[in-house]
Design a protein around this motif. Structure first.
Motif, PDB file in Angstrom:
ATOM      1  N   MET A   1       0.845  -1.171   0.000  1.00  0.00           N
ATOM      2  CA  MET A   1       0.000   0.000   0.000  1.00  0.00           C
ATOM      3  C   MET A   1       0.894   1.240   0.000  1.00  0.00           C
ATOM      4  SD  MET A   1      -3.232   0.834   2.381  1.00  0.00           S
ATOM      5  CE  MET A   1      -2.618   1.623   3.826  1.00  0.00           C
ATOM      6  N   GLU A   2       0.627   2.146  -0.928  1.00  0.00           N
ATOM      7  CA  GLU A   2       1.443   3.347  -1.064  1.00  0.00           C
ATOM      8  C   GLU A   2       0.711   4.548  -0.478  1.00  0.00           C
ATOM      9  OE1 GLU A   2       2.903   4.129  -4.945  1.00  0.00           O
ATOM     10  OE2 GLU A   2       3.249   2.026  -5.361  1.00  0.00           O
ATOM     11  N   ALA A   3       1.492   5.481   0.032  1.00  0.00           N
ATOM     12  CA  ALA A   3       0.925   6.736   0.529  1.00  0.00           C
ATOM     13  C   ALA A   3       0.642   7.655  -0.650  1.00  0.00           C
ATOM     14  CB  ALA A   3       1.899   7.403   1.488  1.00  0.00           C
ATOM     15  N   ILE A   4      -0.252   8.587  -0.449  1.00  0.00           N
ATOM     16  CA  ILE A   4      -0.565   9.563  -1.493  1.00  0.00           C
ATOM     17  C   ILE A   4       0.630  10.488  -1.667  1.00  0.00           C
ATOM     18  CG2 ILE A   4      -2.082  11.454  -2.155  1.00  0.00           C
ATOM     19  CD1 ILE A   4      -4.263  10.130  -0.469  1.00  0.00           C
ATOM     20  N   GLN A   5       1.051  10.677  -2.900  1.00  0.00           N
ATOM     21  CA  GLN A   5       2.208  11.530  -3.187  1.00  0.00           C
ATOM     22  C   GLN A   5       1.740  12.916  -3.622  1.00  0.00           C
ATOM     23  OE1 GLN A   5       5.398  10.609  -2.733  1.00  0.00           O
ATOM     24  NE2 GLN A   5       4.602   8.672  -1.935  1.00  0.00           N
ATOM     25  N   PHE A   6       2.319  13.954  -3.033  1.00  0.00           N
ATOM     26  CA  PHE A   6       2.015  15.328  -3.379  1.00  0.00           C
ATOM     27  C   PHE A   6       3.272  15.981  -3.920  1.00  0.00           C
ATOM     28  CE2 PHE A   6      -1.043  14.418   0.031  1.00  0.00           C
ATOM     29  CZ  PHE A   6      -2.220  14.792  -0.597  1.00  0.00           C
ATOM     30  N   GLU A   7       3.130  16.752  -5.003  1.00  0.00           N
ATOM     31  CA  GLU A   7       4.271  17.473  -5.550  1.00  0.00           C
ATOM     32  C   GLU A   7       4.659  18.628  -4.633  1.00  0.00           C
ATOM     33  OE1 GLU A   7       3.677  18.684  -9.570  1.00  0.00           O
ATOM     34  OE2 GLU A   7       2.957  16.723 -10.178  1.00  0.00           O
ATOM     35  N   ASP A   8       3.681  19.311  -4.103  1.00  0.00           N
ATOM     36  CA  ASP A   8       3.915  20.444  -3.219  1.00  0.00           C
ATOM     37  C   ASP A   8       3.606  19.994  -1.789  1.00  0.00           C
ATOM     38  OD1 ASP A   8       4.199  22.872  -1.996  1.00  0.00           O
ATOM     39  OD2 ASP A   8       2.477  23.819  -2.947  1.00  0.00           O
ATOM     40  N   THR A   9       4.529  20.230  -0.876  1.00  0.00           N
ATOM     41  CA  THR A   9       4.324  19.758   0.489  1.00  0.00           C
ATOM     42  C   THR A   9       3.237  20.544   1.222  1.00  0.00           C
ATOM     43  OG1 THR A   9       6.117  21.184   1.266  1.00  0.00           O
ATOM     44  CG2 THR A   9       6.683  18.911   0.705  1.00  0.00           C
ATOM     45  N   LEU A  10       2.888  21.731   0.753  1.00  0.00           N
ATOM     46  CA  LEU A  10       1.840  22.517   1.398  1.00  0.00           C
ATOM     47  C   LEU A  10       0.464  22.288   0.777  1.00  0.00           C
ATOM     48  CD1 LEU A  10       3.658  25.912   2.027  1.00  0.00           C
ATOM     49  CD2 LEU A  10       3.154  24.095   3.661  1.00  0.00           C
ATOM     50  N   GLU A  11       0.388  21.457  -0.256  1.00  0.00           N
ATOM     51  CA  GLU A  11      -0.896  21.189  -0.905  1.00  0.00           C
ATOM     52  C   GLU A  11      -1.924  20.616   0.072  1.00  0.00           C
ATOM     53  OE1 GLU A  11      -2.686  18.591  -4.637  1.00  0.00           O
ATOM     54  OE2 GLU A  11      -0.534  18.860  -4.425  1.00  0.00           O
ATOM     55  N   PRO A  12      -1.595  19.619   0.887  1.00  0.00           N
ATOM     56  CA  PRO A  12      -2.600  19.094   1.831  1.00  0.00           C
ATOM     57  C   PRO A  12      -3.046  20.138   2.849  1.00  0.00           C
ATOM     58  CG  PRO A  12      -0.714  17.606   1.693  1.00  0.00           C
ATOM     59  CD  PRO A  12      -0.364  18.821   0.927  1.00  0.00           C
ATOM     60  N   VAL A  13      -2.139  21.012   3.258  1.00  0.00           N
ATOM     61  CA  VAL A  13      -2.493  22.058   4.223  1.00  0.00           C
ATOM     62  C   VAL A  13      -3.514  23.019   3.611  1.00  0.00           C
ATOM     63  CG1 VAL A  13      -1.605  23.980   5.596  1.00  0.00           C
ATOM     64  CG2 VAL A  13      -0.271  21.883   5.385  1.00  0.00           C
ATOM     65  N   GLY A  14      -3.301  23.416   2.364  1.00  0.00           N
ATOM     66  CA  GLY A  14      -4.241  24.306   1.693  1.00  0.00           C
ATOM     67  C   GLY A  14      -5.604  23.670   1.499  1.00  0.00           C
ATOM     68  N   ILE A  15      -5.600  22.394   1.131  1.00  0.00           N
ATOM     69  CA  ILE A  15      -6.863  21.686   0.925  1.00  0.00           C
ATOM     70  C   ILE A  15      -7.618  21.537   2.244  1.00  0.00           C
ATOM     71  CG2 ILE A  15      -7.879  19.476   0.249  1.00  0.00           C
ATOM     72  CD1 ILE A  15      -5.587  19.258  -1.818  1.00  0.00           C
ATOM     73  N   LEU A  16      -6.912  21.149   3.302  1.00  0.00           N
ATOM     74  CA  LEU A  16      -7.571  20.983   4.602  1.00  0.00           C
ATOM     75  C   LEU A  16      -8.056  22.315   5.168  1.00  0.00           C
ATOM     76  CD1 LEU A  16      -5.303  18.278   6.254  1.00  0.00           C
ATOM     77  CD2 LEU A  16      -7.615  18.011   5.362  1.00  0.00           C
ATOM     78  N   THR A  17      -7.280  23.377   4.980  1.00  0.00           N
ATOM     79  CA  THR A  17      -7.703  24.695   5.452  1.00  0.00           C
ATOM     80  C   THR A  17      -8.939  25.163   4.696  1.00  0.00           C
ATOM     81  OG1 THR A  17      -5.411  25.245   5.996  1.00  0.00           O
ATOM     82  CG2 THR A  17      -6.960  27.075   5.819  1.00  0.00           C
ATOM     83  N   GLY A  18      -8.960  24.951   3.381  1.00  0.00           N
ATOM     84  CA  GLY A  18     -10.134  25.304   2.595  1.00  0.00           C
ATOM     85  C   GLY A  18     -11.359  24.521   3.021  1.00  0.00           C
ATOM     86  N   ALA A  19     -11.181  23.233   3.270  1.00  0.00           N
ATOM     87  CA  ALA A  19     -12.305  22.402   3.723  1.00  0.00           C
ATOM     88  C   ALA A  19     -12.797  22.856   5.096  1.00  0.00           C
ATOM     89  CB  ALA A  19     -11.886  20.937   3.767  1.00  0.00           C
ATOM     90  N   LEU A  20     -11.871  23.244   5.971  1.00  0.00           N
ATOM     91  CA  LEU A  20     -12.259  23.737   7.287  1.00  0.00           C
ATOM     92  C   LEU A  20     -13.063  25.032   7.172  1.00  0.00           C
ATOM     93  CD1 LEU A  20     -12.075  23.519  10.374  1.00  0.00           C
ATOM     94  CD2 LEU A  20      -9.982  24.879  10.231  1.00  0.00           C
ATOM     95  N   LEU A  21     -12.644  25.926   6.286  1.00  0.00           N
ATOM     96  CA  LEU A  21     -13.390  27.170   6.088  1.00  0.00           C
ATOM     97  C   LEU A  21     -14.799  26.896   5.561  1.00  0.00           C
ATOM     98  CD1 LEU A  21     -10.675  29.560   4.618  1.00  0.00           C
ATOM     99  CD2 LEU A  21     -11.868  29.798   6.792  1.00  0.00           C
ATOM    100  N   VAL A  22     -14.914  25.953   4.639  1.00  0.00           N
ATOM    101  CA  VAL A  22     -16.236  25.604   4.109  1.00  0.00           C
ATOM    102  C   VAL A  22     -17.112  25.038   5.224  1.00  0.00           C
ATOM    103  CG1 VAL A  22     -17.461  24.027   2.564  1.00  0.00           C
ATOM    104  CG2 VAL A  22     -15.480  25.274   1.738  1.00  0.00           C
ATOM    105  N   LEU A  23     -16.557  24.144   6.036  1.00  0.00           N
ATOM    106  CA  LEU A  23     -17.333  23.567   7.135  1.00  0.00           C
ATOM    107  C   LEU A  23     -17.723  24.622   8.166  1.00  0.00           C
ATOM    108  CD1 LEU A  23     -15.466  20.188   7.712  1.00  0.00           C
ATOM    109  CD2 LEU A  23     -17.721  20.551   6.682  1.00  0.00           C
ATOM    110  N   MET A  24     -16.837  25.567   8.444  1.00  0.00           N
ATOM    111  CA  MET A  24     -17.166  26.635   9.388  1.00  0.00           C
ATOM    112  C   MET A  24     -18.275  27.529   8.839  1.00  0.00           C
ATOM    113  SD  MET A  24     -13.359  27.610  10.761  1.00  0.00           S
ATOM    114  CE  MET A  24     -13.888  29.164  11.416  1.00  0.00           C
TER     115      MET A  24
END
Length: 68
Positions: A1-24
């Motif tokens: 099983m492989e982990a998800i690979q991201f080209e930019d290390t801050l990509e998951p942070v931006g996605i999670l922050t955006g999702a948090l703003l939408v949920l808020m």
């Protein structure tokens, strides 16, 4: 099983922050801000804030995911 690979290390942070703003924003909308005020101007500003929060969250998540 492989982990998800991201080209930019801050990509998951931006996605999670955006999702948090939408949920808020959605949580605020579900909290019915119009039930706590009798002033129409205040109500419109609260709803504008909710719409802007959701819009910024969607934009940030999209920019983080699609941006190259």
């Amino acid at each position: 099983m492989e982990a998800i690979q991201f080209e930019d290390t801050l990509e998951p942070v931006g996605i999670l922050t955006g999702a948090l703003l939408v949920l808020m924003g959605l949580g605020t909308l579900i909290g019915q801000p119009w039930s706590t005020t009798n002033d129409t101007v205040v109500l419109l500003l609260q709803l504008l804030g909710v719409v802007l929060t959701v819009g910024i969250g969607v934009g940030l998540a999209w920019l983080s995911y699609v941006g190259e």
